[in-house]
Design an enzyme around this catalytic site. Structure first.
Site, PDB file in Angstrom:
ATOM      1  N   GLY A 167       0.915   4.292   1.803  1.00 33.88           N
ATOM      2  CA  GLY A 167       1.010   5.090   3.190  1.00 33.88           C
ATOM      3  C   GLY A 167      -0.005   6.093   3.019  1.00 33.88           C
ATOM      4  N   GLY A 168      -0.808   6.233   2.076  1.00 34.83           N
ATOM      5  CA  GLY A 168      -1.805   7.118   2.126  1.00 34.83           C
ATOM      6  C   GLY A 168      -2.972   6.723   3.209  1.00 34.83           C
ATOM      7  CG  PHE A 169      -5.493   3.494   5.782  1.00 31.25           C
ATOM      8  CD1 PHE A 169      -6.717   3.575   5.698  1.00 31.25           C
ATOM      9  CD2 PHE A 169      -5.169   2.872   7.263  1.00 31.25           C
ATOM     10  CE1 PHE A 169      -7.826   3.376   6.565  1.00 31.25           C
ATOM     11  CE2 PHE A 169      -6.142   2.538   8.125  1.00 31.25           C
ATOM     12  CZ  PHE A 169      -7.569   3.034   7.515  1.00 31.25           C
ATOM     13  CB  CYS A 189      -8.908 -27.819  11.607  1.00 32.13           C
ATOM     14  SG  CYS A 189      -9.709 -26.223  12.014  1.00 32.13           S
ATOM     15  N   GLY A 232     -11.232   3.955   0.627  1.00 28.82           N
ATOM     16  CA  GLY A 232     -12.075   4.786   1.628  1.00 28.82           C
ATOM     17  C   GLY A 232     -13.129   4.358   2.192  1.00 28.82           C
ATOM     18  CB  CYS A 264      -6.284 -24.912   8.373  1.00 29.84           C
ATOM     19  SG  CYS A 264      -6.620 -25.065  10.166  1.00 29.84           S
ATOM     20  CB  CYS A 285     -11.238 -26.166   8.761  1.00 31.93           C
ATOM     21  SG  CYS A 285      -9.809 -25.236   8.334  1.00 31.93           S
ATOM     22  CD  GLN A 303      -9.881   7.543  -1.205  1.00 37.48           C
ATOM     23  OE1 GLN A 303     -11.156   7.521  -0.555  1.00 37.48           O
ATOM     24  NE2 GLN A 303      -8.910   6.509  -0.613  1.00 37.48           N
ATOM     25  CG  ASP A 343      -0.195  -0.013   2.521  1.00 35.05           C
ATOM     26  OD1 ASP A 343       1.002   0.269   2.455  1.00 35.05           O
ATOM     27  OD2 ASP A 343      -1.079  -0.172   3.513  1.00 35.05           O
ATOM     28  CG  HIS A 380      -8.862 -21.785  11.907  1.00 39.88           C
ATOM     29  ND1 HIS A 380      -9.508 -22.882  11.131  1.00 39.88           N
ATOM     30  CD2 HIS A 380      -9.964 -21.112  12.008  1.00 39.88           C
ATOM     31  CE1 HIS A 380     -10.759 -22.731  10.952  1.00 39.88           C
ATOM     32  NE2 HIS A 380     -11.066 -21.659  11.559  1.00 39.88           N
TER      33      HIS A 380
END
Length: 377
Positions: free
Chosen positions: A91-93, A314, A221, A311, A309, A194, A89, A340
């Site tokens: 850095g805008g968030f 599990c 956003g 995984c 499941c 946005q 990402d 999980h």
């Protein structure tokens, strides 16, 4: 680079090819903010858990260890030992989440580091340079995520600024990828839509953003406080104006039901901290809904978290044992729970793809969208 293989209504089954592999979409990206999944989960674990795309955070890696350090270590793929596709990402968030520690101008954003308070400036060019140093396959454009609700005039001005920032991102990104020393010259740029919760701003901004040639387009956003119905309405308004031959990414979303519903509205990429964050607090996802493993009723429960499941957790541990780990404060509790939940989210995306392949997504949505929003026994 991106191919739509099948459609069912607005839902799309596709393939996205990048320098580190081909991604089957719809896809859920596993969030490794600082180059690691919180909960002691490594890149090798991610591969075992069915992860296709790992996502890391530009802002945090710029602070620690420093994107220059990552570059010297051969890029983030080599640094964290992840061989598959990666998105960073922008850095805008943090413009949104660190509202009390920043100042926005036309040039960019000045932050106070949440670690030591030192002043940091980040604009479109800086974000592109950091992401180039990290060497991700997908770099996100630098944007401003405004709070919901936001005043209309501010949201409009923010959209216009984000559009100007995208043009600067595009120019700098193209320049960096052409450099002989570029870590990943095949890196692509995704633009971000946005406009807060104003449909007219969202549509205008998406139309303008689509005119700038990017490798994909995201809706940002959302999932920041607005009602779910509003989020769905925004997706429906924006989707017709998103290029059909490019991947579509709904940022920061969401619950299993949110993902199913957004796929039905034409979205291809998803990410969210929810599965790992909830797991660290004992909330686990199953095909019958969520459960809190710390509940007393699981004290003598010999069943796995979810009998259906596949995984590693599990396959090997009981609900009673996992509850014991949480109650005892053992670090292993968080690791197993996160493993999980990530497996579940990756499996959810896989089952969505299978349903689309078989042209049975409508039935899958009808069965699971509501069920996964409930509570398991």
């Amino acid at each position: 680079m991106f191919q739509v293989i099948k459609t069912e209504g607005a839902a799309r089954r596709g393939e996205f090819t990048c320098p580190h592999g081909t991604v089957q979409t719809p896809v859920f990206m596993n969030v490794g903010t600082q180059g690691a999944i919180k909960g002691a989960v490594s890149a090798f674990d991610l591969k075992e858990l069915g992860c296709q795309v790992e996502l890391s955070n530009t802002y945090h890696l710029h602070l620690r260890p420093g994107d220059d350090v990552v570059r010297q270590m051969g890029g983030l793929h080599k640094f964290m030992r992840w061989e598959g596709p990666m998105l960073t990402d922008s850095g805008g968030f943090q413009v949104f989440s660190l509202a009390g520690l920043r100042k926005i101008t036309e040039e960019g954003v000045t932050f106070s580091s949440h670690i030591d308070g030192r002043r940091i400036f980040m604009g479109p060019e800086e974000s592109m340079r950091i992401q180039s140093n990290l060497g991700s396959d997908v770099a996100m454009a630098f944007d401003e995520c405004v709070e919901n609700p936001a005043p209309y005039d501010y949201a409009k001005a923010s959209c216009e600024r984000t559009l100007r920032w995208l043009e600067r991102c595009k120019a700098e990104h193209d320049r960096l990828c052409a450099q002989p020393e570029c870590v990943n010259p095949g890196q692509v740029l995704f633009g971000i839509n946005q406009g807060a919760t104003y449909e007219d701003l969202r549509v205008w901004h998406m139309k303008q953003t689509a005119q700038i040639d990017c490798g994909g387009y995201a809706i940002g956003g959302l999932a920041v406080g607005e009602p779910t119905e509003v989020m769905y309405a925004i997706i429906e308004a924006v989707e017709p104006h998103m290029p059909a031959d490019k991947p579509r990414y709904l940022m920061g979303v969401g619950t299993p039901s949110n993902i199913i519903e957004a796929v039905a509205r034409g979205v291809d990429f998803f990410d969210c901290v929810m599965p790992a964050r909830n797991a660290r607090h004992g909330k686990l996802f199953t095909w019958d809904g969520a459960l809190n493993i710390k509940n007393e009723r699981f004290k003598l429960d010999e069943r796995p978290i979810d009998p259906r499941c596949g995984c590693p957790v599990c396959q090997n541990f009981s609900r009673a044992y996992l509850r014991h780990l949480f109650v005892s404060g053992e670090m292993l509790a968080m690791r197993l729970a996160v493993m999980h939940n990530l497996y579940f989210y990756n499996e959810l995306a896989g089952r969505i793809r299978e349903a689309l392949d078989a042209r049975q997504f409508s039935g899958f949505r009808g069965e699971y969208s509501r069920r996964l929003a409930g509570r398991a026994e």
